[in-house]
Scaffold this motif. Structure first.
Motif, PDB file in Angstrom:
ATOM      1  N   LYS A 170     -54.293 -18.596   6.097  1.00  0.00           N
ATOM      2  CA  LYS A 170     -55.471 -18.904   5.281  1.00  0.00           C
ATOM      3  C   LYS A 170     -56.535 -17.806   5.359  1.00  0.00           C
ATOM      4  N   GLU A 222     -44.855 -26.122   3.841  1.00  0.00           N
ATOM      5  CA  GLU A 222     -45.755 -26.478   2.740  1.00  0.00           C
ATOM      6  C   GLU A 222     -46.948 -25.526   2.638  1.00  0.00           C
ATOM      7  N   ASN A 223     -47.259 -24.835   3.712  1.00  0.00           N
ATOM      8  CA  ASN A 223     -48.397 -23.901   3.770  1.00  0.00           C
ATOM      9  C   ASN A 223     -47.879 -22.565   4.307  1.00  0.00           C
TER      10      ASN A 223
END
Length: 142
Positions: free
Chosen positions: A73, A68-69
């Motif tokens: 980041k 999902e990610n």
């Protein structure tokens, strides 16, 4: 009054004690090995981190989270991702499987965001500001 036990119960107690002693000996051996002069020195807090036991559900939680990610980041990389705990699970066991406590970071050879930003260049440390730092650095690296 002493409890009278039969031979089978006595053998089972003996086996349990031997197994318990085996594991105690094994943990002591590992501790001594890790803290010996030939290896890196560890304190008790670091040892808890190293010897923390993961939940059986961790692997599927981690895999689903990374699906999902799918990018780091900090740098946006899609390779060598790990699910980094914002609050380490050895500090708070209830946070181990909480996906709100995870952030995807990469462990690439050229830019290891997990080590640099997640652990501040020291595996025994943790960055409590990783979310804010990742946003700042992501903007800078664009």
């Amino acid at each position: 009054m002493k409890k009278i036990i039969n031979f089978t119960e006595a053998i089972l107690i003996y086996i349990k004690l031997k197994i318990s002693n085996f594991f105690n000996t094994l943990i002591t051996f590992i501790w001594n090995l890790l803290s010996s002069k030939k290896m890196i020195k560890f304190n008790m807090a670091e040892a808890k981190t190293i010897l923390s036991i993961r939940s059986g559900k961790w692997r599927s939680i981690r895999n689903n989270f990374l699906e999902e990610n799918p990018c780091c980041k900090v740098c946006g990389s899609k390779e060598n991702l790990v699910a980094h705990h914002i609050i380490p699970f050895h500090v708070d066991k209830s946070k181990e499987l909480d996906t709100n406590n995870l952030i995807p970071l990469c462990q690439n050879k050229t830019m290891n965001c997990h080590f640099i930003f997640g652990h501040l260049l020291n595996w025994t440390k943790n960055n409590p500001n990783i979310i804010e730092d990742s946003k700042i650095w992501n903007d800078k690296l664009k």
